[in-house]
Design a protein around this motif. Structure first.
Motif, PDB file in Angstrom:
ATOM      1  N   SER A  32       0.769  -1.375  -0.166  1.00  0.00           N
ATOM      2  CA  SER A  32       0.350   0.056  -0.461  1.00  0.00           C
ATOM      3  C   SER A  32       1.180   1.066  -0.131  1.00  0.00           C
ATOM      4  N   LEU A  33       1.602   1.842  -0.701  1.00  0.00           N
ATOM      5  CA  LEU A  33       2.442   2.429  -1.321  1.00  0.00           C
ATOM      6  C   LEU A  33       2.304   3.780  -1.345  1.00  0.00           C
ATOM      7  N   GLU A  34       0.715   4.376  -1.161  1.00  0.00           N
ATOM      8  CA  GLU A  34       0.770   5.656  -1.305  1.00  0.00           C
ATOM      9  C   GLU A  34       0.106   6.895  -0.498  1.00  0.00           C
ATOM     10  N   THR A  35       0.459   5.664   0.775  1.00  0.00           N
ATOM     11  CA  THR A  35       0.333   6.359   1.962  1.00  0.00           C
ATOM     12  C   THR A  35       1.459   6.832   2.820  1.00  0.00           C
ATOM     13  N   ASN A  36       1.441   8.086   3.916  1.00  0.00           N
ATOM     14  CA  ASN A  36       2.674   7.748   4.173  1.00  0.00           C
ATOM     15  C   ASN A  36       3.754   7.745   4.614  1.00  0.00           C
ATOM     16  N   PHE A  37       3.240   6.786   5.599  1.00  0.00           N
ATOM     17  CA  PHE A  37       3.828   5.675   6.369  1.00  0.00           C
ATOM     18  C   PHE A  37       4.958   5.110   5.319  1.00  0.00           C
ATOM     19  N   ALA A  38       4.272   4.532   3.786  1.00  0.00           N
ATOM     20  CA  ALA A  38       5.015   4.126   3.113  1.00  0.00           C
ATOM     21  C   ALA A  38       5.753   5.032   2.279  1.00  0.00           C
ATOM     22  N   THR A  39       5.553   6.085   1.822  1.00  0.00           N
ATOM     23  CA  THR A  39       6.501   7.228   1.643  1.00  0.00           C
ATOM     24  C   THR A  39       7.435   7.558   2.220  1.00  0.00           C
ATOM     25  N   ASN A  40       7.253   7.747   3.480  1.00  0.00           N
ATOM     26  CA  ASN A  40       8.291   8.089   4.230  1.00  0.00           C
ATOM     27  C   ASN A  40       9.819   6.959   4.216  1.00  0.00           C
ATOM     28  N   LEU A  41       9.105   5.080   4.167  1.00  0.00           N
ATOM     29  CA  LEU A  41      10.167   4.084   4.965  1.00  0.00           C
ATOM     30  C   LEU A  41      10.643   3.999   2.903  1.00  0.00           C
ATOM     31  N   VAL A  42       9.838   3.531   2.014  1.00  0.00           N
ATOM     32  CA  VAL A  42      10.072   3.634   0.480  1.00  0.00           C
ATOM     33  C   VAL A  42      10.467   4.767  -1.011  1.00  0.00           C
ATOM     34  N   GLY A  43       9.582   5.868  -0.514  1.00  0.00           N
ATOM     35  CA  GLY A  43       9.278   6.709  -1.415  1.00  0.00           C
ATOM     36  C   GLY A  43      10.717   7.353  -2.001  1.00  0.00           C
ATOM     37  N   THR A  44      12.369   7.599  -1.752  1.00  0.00           N
ATOM     38  CA  THR A  44      12.793   8.080  -2.033  1.00  0.00           C
ATOM     39  C   THR A  44      14.474   7.375  -2.266  1.00  0.00           C
ATOM     40  N   THR A  45      15.079   8.208  -3.363  1.00  0.00           N
ATOM     41  CA  THR A  45      16.073   7.118  -4.087  1.00  0.00           C
ATOM     42  C   THR A  45      17.445   8.132  -3.834  1.00  0.00           C
ATOM     43  N   PRO A  46      18.474   8.061  -3.963  1.00  0.00           N
ATOM     44  CA  PRO A  46      19.168   6.284  -4.633  1.00  0.00           C
ATOM     45  C   PRO A  46      17.461   5.220  -2.615  1.00  0.00           C
ATOM     46  N   LEU A  47      18.708   3.889  -4.173  1.00  0.00           N
ATOM     47  CA  LEU A  47      17.646   2.904  -2.607  1.00  0.00           C
ATOM     48  C   LEU A  47      18.868   2.792  -1.254  1.00  0.00           C
TER      49      LEU A  47
END
Length: 359
Positions: free
Chosen positions: A46-61
């Motif tokens: 569920s990658l559209e939530t704030n929680f997911a965005t904060n955890l996996v929403g940036t680059t680089p990996l």
């Protein structure tokens, strides 16, 4: 005692200008996880939530080692008593984790890792040698229960193997277990706590489910949506209606009446059925007094961007380490306004109600 009084006065009277240092520099050193936890937006995709965005929403990996070293250098310079918390998304999957801990140790910084421990058996010795101060292992039940929740048939066994390996070294870090209370494990919390009695743990923390209901996000966004937009979180595969609250209360009471060789706590501490009903079914009700995390923590993501507190907070840009110092980010106008808005709103915004920092 004097410092505590001064901090309290600062939070009440002038939160937009906080004069004290952070206690934690929370590090999002990578944007990937090797498990598929049922109560986590990353695990359920569920990658559209704030929680997911904060955890996996940036680059680089993975956070570049040069950036980590910059964070460590500035922590030592500006906030030498602050602890470095490797917390997101799965720190042991970060290729530079041992080198990072070693570097921080040479800077005389306290290091803590929060991990699912799937990779701990292979990393334990190197982490001990690198000088790791503390480790929090996430376990949500005994073998069958934990493995089902985490989506890996060897997750519990690997974590336990890693914990035992840490304890085989005389200079091992402080080891604690953190367990998320969900509908799938409420019947065996006591058995879980008893299982670890023979291990020299520092503590076991049982965390009540942390979530954001859709209705709360809607109500929040009517007031704060333009400034601090909220989303639902961590309810994709979990139903709050499936929580057996009388059984949960029974388990809590049995644990609190037992003597253990290590500290056990619940967050929040709830000891009656009415309060459990409020927590799980009336999330519009605020239980805590105010968010303390915005005065104690700041999170740095893999791209150098910073947000308040940690991964459960609003995806608010308060600065970036590539163009602003850690000291200036901690005292930035954006961060200061957020603290003030929280103060003026009574300590929390509506969508803060079931965050782990609300208690």
């Amino acid at each position: 005692m004097v410092e505590r009084v001064l901090k309290y006065a600062n939070k009440k009277m002038l939160p937009e200008h906080y004069f004290f240092s952070p206690e934690w520099i929370v590090l999002g050193v990578n944007n990937t996880c090797n498990l598929h936890c049922k109560m986590c937006d990353v695990g359920t995709q569920s990658l559209e939530t704030n929680f997911a965005t904060n955890l996996v929403g940036t680059t680089p990996l993975n956070m570049p080692m040069e950036l980590f070293e910059k964070i460590a250098d500035q922590t030592q310079r500006y906030f030498p008593k602050a602890k470095l918390g490797f917390a997101f998304t799965e720190p042991l999957a970060y290729p530079g984790i041992v080198k990072a801990v070693e570097y921080a140790t040479k800077k005389n910084l306290y290091t803590a890792i929060t991990t699912n421990a799937l990779l701990l058996p292979n990393k334990a010795e190197a982490l001990v040698k690198a000088g790791l101060s503390e480790i929090y292992v996430s376990l949500d039940g005994l073998e069958m229960t934990h493995n089902m929740i985490r989506g890996n048939e060897k997750s519990f066994q690997k974590a336990l193997e890693g914990i035992r390996k840490l304890f085989s070294f005389p200079n091992h870090p402080k080891v604690s277990i953190v367990s998320a209370i969900t509908e799938w494990n409420v019947d065996n919390l006591k058995l879980f706590a008893d299982y670890f009695k023979d291990l020299p743990l520092h503590e076991i923390g049982f965390m009540h489910t942390q979530f954001g209901e859709p209705a709360i996000a809607i109500a929040h966004n009517k007031i704060w949506g333009n400034t601090y937009p909220a989303t639902e979180s961590n309810l994709d595969e979990m139903s709050l209606n499936n929580m057996d609250l009388p059984l949960l209360l029974e388990q809590i009471q049995k644990i609190t009446q037992e003597k253990y060789p290590f500290k056990i706590y619940f967050s929040p501490e709830i000891h009656d059925l009415e309060s459990l009903e409020t927590y799980y079914h009336k999330s519009e009700v605020i239980l805590g007094k105010r968010c303390e995390a915005v005065y104690s923590s700041i999170m740095i993501k893999s791209d150098g961007s910073a947000i308040p507190a940690h991964g459960r907070c609003y995806n608010l840009k308060v600065g970036n380490l590539y163009d602003t110092s850690l000291e200036d980010i901690w005292n930035s106008k954006v961060f200061g306004k957020f603290r003030k808005d929280l103060r003026d709103a009574g300590g929390f915004l509506p969508a803060c109600s079931r965050c782990c920092s609300a208690f």
